[in-house]
Design a protein around this motif. Structure first.
Motif, PDB file in Angstrom:
ATOM      1  N   THR A 274       0.767  -1.138  -0.233  1.00  0.00           N
ATOM      2  CA  THR A 274      -0.087  -0.003  -0.041  1.00  0.00           C
ATOM      3  C   THR A 274       0.383   1.080   0.190  1.00  0.00           C
ATOM      4  O   THR A 274       0.261   1.934  -0.629  1.00  0.00           O
ATOM      5  N   GLU A 647     -18.525   4.104  13.307  1.00  0.00           N
ATOM      6  CA  GLU A 647     -18.395   3.348  13.103  1.00  0.00           C
ATOM      7  C   GLU A 647     -18.922   2.102  12.072  1.00  0.00           C
ATOM      8  O   GLU A 647     -18.318   2.085  10.764  1.00  0.00           O
ATOM      9  N   GLY A 650     -17.823   3.282   9.065  1.00  0.00           N
ATOM     10  CA  GLY A 650     -16.639   3.614   8.164  1.00  0.00           C
ATOM     11  C   GLY A 650     -16.389   2.106   8.088  1.00  0.00           C
ATOM     12  O   GLY A 650     -16.494   1.771   6.425  1.00  0.00           O
ATOM     13  N   PHE A 651     -17.881   1.266   8.497  1.00  0.00           N
ATOM     14  CA  PHE A 651     -17.698   0.208   7.736  1.00  0.00           C
ATOM     15  C   PHE A 651     -18.653  -0.204   6.348  1.00  0.00           C
ATOM     16  O   PHE A 651     -17.961  -1.357   5.091  1.00  0.00           O
ATOM     17  N   ALA A 653     -18.085   1.739   4.773  1.00  0.00           N
ATOM     18  CA  ALA A 653     -16.453   2.469   3.738  1.00  0.00           C
ATOM     19  C   ALA A 653     -15.812   1.820   3.209  1.00  0.00           C
ATOM     20  O   ALA A 653     -14.940   1.455   1.839  1.00  0.00           O
ATOM     21  N   ASP A 654     -14.846   0.985   3.706  1.00  0.00           N
ATOM     22  CA  ASP A 654     -14.675  -0.212   3.810  1.00  0.00           C
ATOM     23  C   ASP A 654     -15.581  -1.250   3.137  1.00  0.00           C
ATOM     24  O   ASP A 654     -14.869  -2.357   1.836  1.00  0.00           O
ATOM     25  N   LEU A 655     -17.078  -1.577   2.974  1.00  0.00           N
ATOM     26  CA  LEU A 655     -18.110  -2.657   1.953  1.00  0.00           C
ATOM     27  C   LEU A 655     -17.833  -2.075   1.104  1.00  0.00           C
ATOM     28  O   LEU A 655     -17.525  -3.126  -0.140  1.00  0.00           O
ATOM     29  N   GLU A 657     -15.334   0.245  -0.803  1.00  0.00           N
ATOM     30  CA  GLU A 657     -14.370  -0.447  -1.595  1.00  0.00           C
ATOM     31  C   GLU A 657     -14.235  -1.721  -2.135  1.00  0.00           C
ATOM     32  O   GLU A 657     -13.462  -2.194  -2.674  1.00  0.00           O
ATOM     33  N   GLY A 658     -14.312  -2.944  -1.330  1.00  0.00           N
ATOM     34  CA  GLY A 658     -14.402  -4.089  -1.658  1.00  0.00           C
ATOM     35  C   GLY A 658     -15.797  -4.510  -2.764  1.00  0.00           C
ATOM     36  O   GLY A 658     -15.655  -5.846  -3.531  1.00  0.00           O
ATOM     37  N   SER A 728     -10.951   2.722  -6.439  1.00  0.00           N
ATOM     38  CA  SER A 728      -9.952   1.629  -5.856  1.00  0.00           C
ATOM     39  C   SER A 728      -9.490   0.503  -6.126  1.00  0.00           C
ATOM     40  O   SER A 728      -9.841   0.206  -7.382  1.00  0.00           O
TER      41      SER A 728
END
Length: 749
Positions: A274, A647, A650-651, A653-655, A657-658, A728
């Motif tokens: 990264t 939180e 954040g979840f 955003a991560d979701l 991203e992938g 991403s």
């Protein structure tokens, strides 16, 4: 009587097809009331505005007396369009600011609070102070907000009938208010009317930009060694950049070089991968004086649609830190994101949205799709006689630059004022250097000196003036022709050094010439090596040039237009995709805030904990008092609600991203995102209740909440996140897979 084509457009509800006939009749009717209005006092004028016609006549008279401006009929038509809830298209120099002020007064006289939303602090303050005498005469109050306004000043400005502010400041105030734990600390009222200046820029170009509130700030993290390492790498040998210039990756040789330098097997260390990728992105894809400038020891992003410093804007933290390491600067602060909202999400909170701009029709479909807004095109007060010449097209950038300088030198010799619009800061400074070599003295306006923009622009129409500017969109200052025969020279000549990725930006640059019936001209210089063509029509070749190196074949014009349409389509799809992902989030945000308001303003927190823990509640009341325990319950529930919402963001955003990886399994990423986001929200509500009751069980009345594990950030800070220009990781993976499949198909065919 509308023509048949106009009737067909209205039937199909095409952009710009709003029928102005009623507004035109009202404007004509207003003239009949003018003699009577001249005899009335300000108080009588306020009372005389009983219907649309008398309102228009009254505000016309008030504006004439207070600020020396008598609105034209077309400005009254624009005002009525705004009061009808439309986006009004009015050309440059047609008086949008005054039309907007008349409409703001109209809404305020109806008893509605108005936020007149600008693109920057300078315009917000200028327009508020300019129009204040007009508003005061109507018995209305006006305020303005800037980046440096204190909470008390902001609260006072929002309490006015009409508040002028940049869109970012309104968004940041909303985010800060969402973290308040005492109603007395709130600064913003309930939103009512948003009147948006430069509506296409704010509602479309910047709609997907997230505004962020962060807490617990710490210095950012980047590895200077990585920046030093990638500086030694060579394009085409150590790394490759994709055709769109949005992604970069190490070649096999590049990977070997990095591994030898670091003494590791690179892909066994995810964090290092990264760090290397971010450093490589900053080195290869972001260019100083194009994408950002360095001023006062800090990196400042440049707004691509305005050519000026994007105040408080930054890339996602890792990339921001990588650029700072690249420039050998100290890392800026970073921290946990407490809340965020896109500008589109911010503006759709307003029950009434209207706006004005010089170029709305081109984005009319977007305004209708995302905001359910229609476009009303107001004709100019005087016919536009500007001459828009065909593009001058060249095969290479060098040929274009030579022809550009020669044209400027020749036109300047006649005394004609010239305004040159460049695409970025670096180009403006290079052109400045070339012109000075030829003995000319241009004035340069770019992101490095945008504080002086008003004075620079105002002088651009004087005889012999040469003004070089990055982006004229939203500059907000009229260019008036000098009085010493400039009109006889043909008026202001506008020259574009290249086509923008949006035709609206081209039109906005052109519109700086030919205001209010003035003579003028415009022309664009384009080369086959310009970014527009290399990025959005890479497989298309321009026709061969003639003897003077200029390409006269009309197919070149078609290719330029084609590349521009592709670029506009890409940006619309990015906007649409962002909207699809944020739609569910905004619904959840509304619900959680309704719940939060019940706790903040009422006794919902105490009631919930008293119901969940009746014995504990009674025990605490006996030790203290009902009022103190109710307040403690409120603060406990608010703390956990805010923490759980952070939180949850954040979840998601991560979701997101992938989530693109699921497209490889032939699943719809947006459907999959929603499928996980909805149950996650239900768990969020349950988690708030669980944590709140747990804290209440151990609550000690004689200790501050901050010492009982409920400590909020000691400080917060705000910024805008520039869209990651690279997408991403999964975006890039899918693009490579897609590209490989296309290559295989081409080889097989």
């Amino acid at each position: 009587m509308a023509s048949l084509p106009q009737l067909i457009r209205r039937f199909l509800e095409k952009p710009g097809s709003v029928d102005l006939a009623r507004f035109q009749r009202v404007a004509v009717g207003a003239a009949e009331h003018e003699p009577r209005m001249r005899e009335l006092s300000f108080e009588e004028l306020r009372e005389a505005a009983l219907d649309e016609a008398t309102f228009c006549a009254a505000v016309r008279e008030v504006a004439h007396r207070t600020i020396g401006e008598r609105p034209y009929d077309v400005q009254l038509i624009g005002t009525l369009g705004l009061l009808a809830g439309h986006v009004v298209e009015m050309g440059t120099g047609e008086g949008k600011t005054l039309a907007g002020a008349l409409a703001a007064a109209g809404y305020a006289l109806r008893g509605q609070g108005v936020h007149t939303i600008s693109v920057n602090d300078y315009l917000a303050r200028r327009d508020a102070e300019w129009m204040e005498p007009f508003y005061t005469a109507l018995g209305l109050t006006v305020g303005w907000i800037s980046e440096t306004s204190t909470p008390e000043e902001r609260r006072a400005a929002y309490a006015k009938d009409i508040t002028y502010a940049a869109v970012s400041e309104i968004g940041f105030d909303l985010l800060r208010d969402r973290m308040r734990t005492d109603p007395a600390e709130l600064v913003q009222p309930v939103p009512q009317v948003a009147l948006v200046d430069e509506a296409d820029s704010v509602l479309v170009d910047e709609a997907r930009v997230p505004l962020v509130l962060a807490g617990a700030a710490d210095p950012g993290a980047a590895v200077p060694e990585m920046a030093a390492l990638v500086r030694r790498l060579s394009r085409g040998y150590h790394y490759e950049i994709d055709d769109e210039g949005r992604a970069v990756h190490l070649t096999a040789k590049g990977t070997d070089t990095v591994e030898k330098a670091l003494g590791i097997s690179l892909y066994d260390h995810a964090t290092t991968v990264t760090e290397v990728n971010l450093a490589l992105h900053a080195h290869a894809l972001l260019t100083r004086d194009v994408d950002y400038i360095v001023r006062d020891g800090r990196v400042h992003l440049i707004n691509a649609s305005r050519g000026r410093v994007a105040q408080l804007q930054r890339w996602p933290d890792g990339l921001q830190a990588a650029v700072e390491a690249k420039e050998k600067l100290s890392p800026s602060e970073t921290g946990e994101i407490l809340d965020s909202i896109t500008i589109q999400g911010l503006l759709t909170r307003y029950p009434t949205i209207c706006g004005m701009t010089g170029t709305a029709v081109a984005v009319g479909d977007n305004l209708r799709e995302f905001y359910d807004l229609k476009v009303a095109v107001v004709p100019p007060n005087k016919p536009c006689i500007r001459v828009d010449e065909p593009d001058r097209v060249y095969a290479t950038a060098i040929d274009k630059d030579i022809a550009l300088v020669e044209e400027i030198v020749a036109q300047h010799a006649t005394g004609r004022p010239i305004l040159i619009g460049t695409l970025d800061v670096a180009e403006s400074e290079e052109l400045d250097a070339h012109l000075r070599e030829r003995g000319l003295s241009p004035v340069v306006l770019n992101a490095k000196n945008d504080a002086e923009e008003a004075a620079i622009i105002a002088r651009a129409g004087e005889r012999g003036a040469i003004t070089v500017s990055t982006q004229m969109a939203g500059r907000g200052t009229d260019i008036r022709l000098g009085s010493d025969g400039v009109a006889d020279l043909g008026g202001l000549l506008v020259i574009g050094t290249g086509r923008h990725t949006s035709s609206r930006l081209d039109d906005q640059l052109r519109g700086r010439s030919g205001r209010q019936g003035d003579p003028g001209a415009s022309v664009f210089f384009v080369s086959g090596e310009d970014h527009l063509l290399t990025a959005y029509a890479p497989d298309e070749a321009l026709p061969a040039p003639g003897k003077d190196r200029r390409i006269l074949d009309t197919h070149a014009t078609y290719l330029i237009g084609h590349a521009q349409r592709v670029a506009e389509g890409v940006n619309v799809e990015i906007h649409r995709n962002t909207w699809r992902y944020t739609r569910v989030l905004e619904q959840q945000r509304r619900q959680i805030l309704e719940h939060r308001d019940k706790i903040l303003y009422g006794e919902a927190g105490a009631e919930a904990l008293a119901e969940a823990r009746p014995e504990r509640y009674a025990e605490l009341v006996a030790l203290s008092s009902e009022a103190e325990i109710a307040e403690a319950a409120r603060q406990i529930v608010l703390f956990h609600l805010d923490q759980c919402w952070t939180e949850h963001l954040g979840f998601l955003a991560d979701l997101r991203e992938g989530i693109h990886l699921r497209a490889l399994g032939r699943l719809n990423p947006i459907d999959e995102f929603n499928r996980e986001a909805i149950p996650a929200y239900r768990k969020l509500l349950q988690e708030i209740e669980r944590r709140s009751t747990s804290s209440f069980d151990t609550y000690a009345p004689d200790q501050p909440l901050s010492e009982q594990g409920l400590k909020r950030p000691t400080a917060t800070w705000t910024y805008l996140v520039s869209d990651n220009p690279f997408g991403s990781d999964w975006d890039r993976i899918l693009k490579r897979v897609s590209g490989a499949l296309k290559s295989n198909r081409r080889r097989k065919s």
